[in-house]
Motif scaffolding. Structure first.
Motif, PDB file in Angstrom:
ATOM      1  N   ILE A  32       0.912  -1.236  -0.120  1.00  0.00           N
ATOM      2  CA  ILE A  32       0.136  -0.095   0.071  1.00  0.00           C
ATOM      3  C   ILE A  32       0.782   1.203   0.102  1.00  0.00           C
ATOM      4  N   GLN A  36      -2.544   5.903  -0.726  1.00  0.00           N
ATOM      5  CA  GLN A  36      -3.780   5.187  -0.750  1.00  0.00           C
ATOM      6  C   GLN A  36      -4.337   4.871   0.613  1.00  0.00           C
ATOM      7  N   GLU A  39      -5.852   8.344   1.599  1.00  0.00           N
ATOM      8  CA  GLU A  39      -7.003   8.519   0.999  1.00  0.00           C
ATOM      9  C   GLU A  39      -8.328   7.633   1.563  1.00  0.00           C
TER      10      GLU A  39
END
Length: 219
Positions: A32, A36, A39
């Motif tokens: 990840i 990401q 968000e």
């Protein structure tokens, strides 16, 4: 960097990062990025990187963060890579709801003892546990190696309960009583007041003009 130099909000956000990473893990995500992760939680990638940097370097060039690895690191930082015995004081309505909550053990917290000052509740069974008298507090804290406590008692009883917990050797208190308690510097307290949280929500709704509550009745 010393722990006391780390901003409290950064420590607080670690729990949200961990929860989201566990969700990614369940979805079979193996890596990840900070973007990401941010968000998913409403944070910027810069905020994620800054928060994690207080505790070490966890990213890998060209890969980002390895989900399993970062989960392990955050659990170690938060102390949930081990199981903590926890006691609860107050077997009223809120206390019973907390006793029934199964999420504590998944996060590394085992409810090991329940106490209440009401003698009519002493001896009541809750699964493998029974409500203990407050007279047994110090002995069971020692016998079960308990250092964390949850307090769900009325406001007028909270300070006395906190004093007895500290004297028994408790070093961390999660306080659901609707009042602040005073403890020595070596003891940590986290307050949870549901009414305050609702007040914060109503404040935000009032600012945005979305309120629809009724005015209090007069007289």
């Amino acid at each position: 960097m010393k722990f006391e130099d780390i901003p409290t909000p950064a420590v607080y956000r670690l729990s949200f990062y961990l929860r989201q990473l566990e969700a990614f893990q369940r979805a079979d995500r193996h890596t990840i990025s900070s973007r990401q992760l941010g968000e998913a939680l409403g944070y910027t990638d810069a905020q994620v990187r800054k928060d994690l940097a207080y505790f070490g370097q966890f990213g890998h060039p060209g890969i980002g963060y390895k989900v399993d690895e970062l989960i392990g690191q955050l659990r170690k930082i938060l102390g949930t890579d081990k199981v903590w015995n926890v006691l609860l004081v107050g077997a009223g309505n809120l206390g019973r709801a907390l006793i029934a909550y199964r999420g504590f053990l998944r996060k590394g917290f085992r409810l090991a003892a329940i106490f209440d000052a009401d003698n009519t509740k002493v001896g009541q069974p809750f699964g493998d546990l029974k409500v203990e008298s407050m007279d047994n507090l110090a002995q069971l804290v020692s016998d079960l190696n308990i250092r964390l406590a949850i307090v769900s008692v009325p406001a007028e009883a909270a300070q006395n309960v906190a004093d007895r917990l500290v004297a028994a050797g408790i070093r961390g208190i999660l306080n659901f009583a609707p009042i602040s308690v005073t403890v020595p510097p070596e003891v940590s307290v986290q307050g949870v007041d549901l009414a305050v949280q609702l007040e914060q929500l109503s404040f935000k709704m009032s600012l945005t003009g979305t309120e629809s509550g009724e005015s209090p009745a007069n007289g």
